[in-house]
Motif scaffolding. Sequence first.
Motif, PDB file in Angstrom:
ATOM      1  N   ARG A 565     -70.539 -24.389  11.710  1.00 51.46           N
ATOM      2  CA  ARG A 565     -71.356 -24.976  10.650  1.00 51.46           C
ATOM      3  C   ARG A 565     -70.895 -24.498   9.273  1.00 51.46           C
ATOM      4  O   ARG A 565     -70.983 -25.231   8.292  1.00 51.46           O
ATOM      5  N   ARG A 566     -70.431 -23.256   9.202  1.00 57.49           N
ATOM      6  CA  ARG A 566     -69.963 -22.709   7.924  1.00 57.49           C
ATOM      7  C   ARG A 566     -68.511 -23.069   7.650  1.00 57.49           C
ATOM      8  O   ARG A 566     -67.947 -22.659   6.644  1.00 57.49           O
ATOM      9  N   ARG A 567     -67.898 -23.798   8.539  1.00 56.39           N
ATOM     10  CA  ARG A 567     -66.507 -24.238   8.468  1.00 56.39           C
ATOM     11  C   ARG A 567     -65.538 -23.053   8.468  1.00 56.39           C
ATOM     12  O   ARG A 567     -64.482 -23.063   7.844  1.00 56.39           O
ATOM     13  N   ARG A 568     -65.926 -22.033   9.223  1.00 54.52           N
ATOM     14  CA  ARG A 568     -65.012 -20.923   9.479  1.00 54.52           C
ATOM     15  C   ARG A 568     -64.356 -21.238  10.832  1.00 54.52           C
ATOM     16  O   ARG A 568     -64.731 -20.707  11.873  1.00 54.52           O
ATOM     17  N   LEU A 569     -63.381 -22.151  10.771  1.00 55.41           N
ATOM     18  CA  LEU A 569     -62.876 -22.757  12.005  1.00 55.41           C
ATOM     19  C   LEU A 569     -62.120 -21.774  12.880  1.00 55.41           C
ATOM     20  O   LEU A 569     -62.224 -21.826  14.109  1.00 55.41           O
ATOM     21  N   ALA A 570     -61.343 -20.895  12.288  1.00 55.14           N
ATOM     22  CA  ALA A 570     -60.598 -19.928  13.099  1.00 55.14           C
ATOM     23  C   ALA A 570     -61.555 -18.996  13.840  1.00 55.14           C
ATOM     24  O   ALA A 570     -61.373 -18.716  15.033  1.00 55.14           O
ATOM     25  N   ALA A 571     -62.603 -18.534  13.150  1.00 54.48           N
ATOM     26  CA  ALA A 571     -63.586 -17.657  13.800  1.00 54.48           C
ATOM     27  C   ALA A 571     -64.339 -18.405  14.887  1.00 54.48           C
ATOM     28  O   ALA A 571     -64.595 -17.865  15.976  1.00 54.48           O
ATOM     29  N   ALA A 572     -64.682 -19.674  14.616  1.00 54.41           N
ATOM     30  CA  ALA A 572     -65.394 -20.473  15.613  1.00 54.41           C
ATOM     31  C   ALA A 572     -64.526 -20.677  16.847  1.00 54.41           C
ATOM     32  O   ALA A 572     -64.999 -20.546  17.988  1.00 54.41           O
ATOM     33  N   GLU A 573     -63.244 -20.977  16.632  1.00 56.63           N
ATOM     34  CA  GLU A 573     -62.344 -21.201  17.765  1.00 56.63           C
ATOM     35  C   GLU A 573     -62.241 -19.955  18.632  1.00 56.63           C
ATOM     36  O   GLU A 573     -62.268 -20.036  19.874  1.00 56.63           O
ATOM     37  N   ALA A 574     -62.149 -18.778  17.995  1.00 54.54           N
ATOM     38  CA  ALA A 574     -62.066 -17.537  18.764  1.00 54.54           C
ATOM     39  C   ALA A 574     -63.343 -17.324  19.581  1.00 54.54           C
ATOM     40  O   ALA A 574     -63.285 -16.897  20.747  1.00 54.54           O
ATOM     41  N   ARG A 575     -64.487 -17.609  18.998  1.00 49.07           N
ATOM     42  CA  ARG A 575     -65.763 -17.475  19.729  1.00 49.07           C
ATOM     43  C   ARG A 575     -65.789 -18.405  20.930  1.00 49.07           C
ATOM     44  O   ARG A 575     -66.185 -18.012  22.043  1.00 49.07           O
ATOM     45  N   PHE A 576     -65.423 -19.653  20.722  1.00 50.55           N
ATOM     46  CA  PHE A 576     -65.501 -20.622  21.819  1.00 50.55           C
ATOM     47  C   PHE A 576     -64.507 -20.284  22.930  1.00 50.55           C
ATOM     48  O   PHE A 576     -64.809 -20.475  24.114  1.00 50.55           O
ATOM     49  N   GLN A 577     -63.343 -19.767  22.564  1.00 50.69           N
ATOM     50  CA  GLN A 577     -62.389 -19.321  23.589  1.00 50.69           C
ATOM     51  C   GLN A 577     -62.987 -18.182  24.399  1.00 50.69           C
ATOM     52  O   GLN A 577     -62.881 -18.153  25.633  1.00 50.69           O
ATOM     53  N   GLN A 578     -63.606 -17.224  23.709  1.00 50.40           N
ATOM     54  CA  GLN A 578     -64.219 -16.082  24.393  1.00 50.40           C
ATOM     55  C   GLN A 578     -65.333 -16.551  25.319  1.00 50.40           C
ATOM     56  O   GLN A 578     -65.429 -16.107  26.473  1.00 50.40           O
ATOM     57  N   GLY A 579     -66.181 -17.440  24.837  1.00 47.54           N
ATOM     58  CA  GLY A 579     -67.260 -17.952  25.666  1.00 47.54           C
ATOM     59  C   GLY A 579     -66.749 -18.714  26.878  1.00 47.54           C
ATOM     60  O   GLY A 579     -67.301 -18.595  27.986  1.00 47.54           O
ATOM     61  N   ARG A 580     -65.685 -19.477  26.668  1.00 48.24           N
ATOM     62  CA  ARG A 580     -65.116 -20.228  27.794  1.00 48.24           C
ATOM     63  C   ARG A 580     -64.626 -19.285  28.892  1.00 48.24           C
ATOM     64  O   ARG A 580     -64.859 -19.529  30.081  1.00 48.24           O
ATOM     65  N   GLU A 581     -63.984 -18.186  28.500  1.00 54.36           N
ATOM     66  CA  GLU A 581     -63.490 -17.232  29.495  1.00 54.36           C
ATOM     67  C   GLU A 581     -64.649 -16.600  30.260  1.00 54.36           C
ATOM     68  O   GLU A 581     -64.550 -16.357  31.473  1.00 54.36           O
ATOM     69  N   ILE A 582     -65.738 -16.334  29.568  1.00 51.96           N
ATOM     70  CA  ILE A 582     -66.900 -15.754  30.248  1.00 51.96           C
ATOM     71  C   ILE A 582     -67.410 -16.704  31.330  1.00 51.96           C
ATOM     72  O   ILE A 582     -67.649 -16.290  32.477  1.00 51.96           O
TER      73      ILE A 582
END
Length: 803
Positions: A565-582
């Motif tokens: 939402r804040r358009r911090r796309l690199a940080a968002a991508e890292a979060r979603f990758q981490q969540g996907r692995e979980i």
Amino acid sequence: MARSSDEPPHHESHSDLSGSARDVVQAGNVHGGVHFHRGAAPNRPAPPRQLPGDIGGFVNRRNEIRTLDAVLGREAGGASGATGIYVITGTAGVGKTSLALHWAHSAQARFPSGQLYVNLRGYDPGEPVTAGQALDYFLRALGVAPSSMPALLEDRSALFRSLLADQRVLVVLDNAATVSQVRPLLPGNLDCLVLVTSRHRFSGLVARDGAHRLVLDVFSEQDAVQLLHTVTAGYRSLTGAETAADLSELARLCARLPLALRIAAERASSRPLMPLNELIADLRDESALWGALTAEEDDESDAVRSVFAWSYRALSEAAARQFRLLGLHPGPEFGVSAAAALAGTTTAVARQMLDVLTGAHVLEQTAYRRFQFHDLLRIYAAQQAAQYEDEEARGCALARILNYYFFTLAHAISWIAPLDRPVPMPEPDPGPDVVVEEFTERGLALRWFDQEQTNLEAAVRAAAAGGRHEVAWRIAALMRSVWVSRNPFQEWIATSETGLASATAIGDRRGQAEMRDSLGKAYLQSQRLDEAELQQREALRLRREIGDRYGEGVAVNALGLIDWRRRRLAAAEARFQQGREIFRGLADLRWESLLLTNLGMTRFDGLRLDAAEADLRRAVKLCRKAGDRAYEGNALFYLSMTQREGGRPEAAMATIQQALDIARTDRLTAWGAFWLLELARVHRALGEPGEALVCCQESAVAQRQIGDRNREAAAHDCTGEAYLDLDRPTEAATFHRVAVSVYRETRDQWALANALVNLTLALFGAGDEEEASGCAAEASELLGAFDDARATAQRERIAGLLS
């Protein structure tokens, strides 16, 4: 369209529009904005008929009825200056509601668009109904889906006025205590009439809003005696001078208040063989007792309490116990099952007791199997419970009613949101015998939730106040499963805060994490991103401490959505990758697919189209394997966007049509309305701007009904682009200006910047280079705050235009 990924889909009707875009889509100024002239109103349901039943044996009030009738006469005669608001004011028990409802029933034919009614409970010992809650109730009656309810009070009020703008509706606002409860519920259309009942005089409403005031006094002695005659007719023979004197004395002891008179008359009717003077002697003794105990009170209050006590003592012990235990009910209205739970009886026995209490006029039946107290009687019932039930008995009654709401809610949520992780269920307190409603389909479970939502909120407060914290946070956590798709932010946040306090009080870290997650979702969806991030970080910390890997994945995804939402796309991508692995580690296909969709949309926003398409194709497959059609449609929506921007509009058309088929079949109205804008963009890419305009119109109509201003602005912005494709830049600029105006108000900087780019293009096309240059400069400044590839591309586009 990004949402918190465990949010249930919307389930509402979907409508189709057809016809030539040039015929149906036109721009025009309405209240300073732009709208589509045709199809702008939602499909209306049958006119609402919400009035409770008329008052049986209504008598007197002839002058007041003539006053109200005169309002209709003035309107019919076209007289100017007739206002649409009447405040009926008077003391408690004087018959304000009876008058309002009796007159409303007699006048309902004059309001063919319907009658709306709400009891605002301004004097109830529990929480009053807020204007926002009342608008939610009214808007749903007018055809607005619960999942599509505007979040902010002013947006709900504006939508309410819009829906009634060309209607003739009677609105009854009963038991209002404050002007703030009433003012947002006033239609802007004088063809509508509003009746307000209140103990207050509402001078501000009279002075500012032009309301008329009708002051209701106690009955005259003659009218009071007539009411007693009317109610007792057929039960007692009331003739002769001695009886007339007795009736006058009975009226005096009731302070000539209709509420007390009706209870007294029912007592006299139920004992036809007992001499009236003996009944009066009993009441006189009761009155003397109350006078001795409450000498500082006014005579009317003393009379009302005397009649209550007189009637209460005449009840059987079973009925009296049911009466006083109902005074402990946490919410304002209740059903048969709740009454049975409070008393610890069967529903059959409870139904019999409720019949006795309604027959004695100490309880009101509001609908089939639904009951409520007059606010004075509810206070009296609670007083009797405090006096005649010891602390253990009151505690057991509270435990039983909380069990009823908690376990029934858990059963309902298993139907409403079957894919949500279940809330852990404790053993019932104080025992295993719990009254629980049964449901056989999702619709029945949702109807129960809608009917009981206010009671469920009250149950959370009552559980917390009564030290039953393990129940308080669990009820709040269960309600989140419905609220995430409805956004009742005031109730959601307040209830979650109570649940968090309860979980903290007992040191339950799982409960604290669930409540932090609930608050985080509410703050995210209400655009309060700093507070959302704080709550989700705390939820993540707690879940890691207790080893809740699933909950950790949920919190990581939520933080990723905040970054997105804040358009911090690199940080968002890292979060979603981490969540996907979980979730891959947990073999949870549904959640893995949701994280893949969020990853794909983030990469799409970063112009990494090949990677985004790969993610989204995998997400579609996993959604199908998990059986989650709503999120399959969402993944298809983003996949279509990726294909279109990749230069394959035909493939994008097939993909978005699949998503819209899911929206129609599964009644995902809000999602489908947003997905329609992608269909419009695909039509534009295929060189079909006229078809794009039809899609924009349908989306704008739906978003206007929903009350989602940002997405309605997106539909206007897309409309402007289609008009520019048709070489009609002046009309394009009109729509882009509306989008820009809305985005300024909602402070959506990214959307504002893009709408300004589109407005710049339209203005250059219309030959207005000076305004175009100003818009371009503002857009360039806004885009400077973003460092992603798409923002860079837009800045380069602006630079090219200016050069």
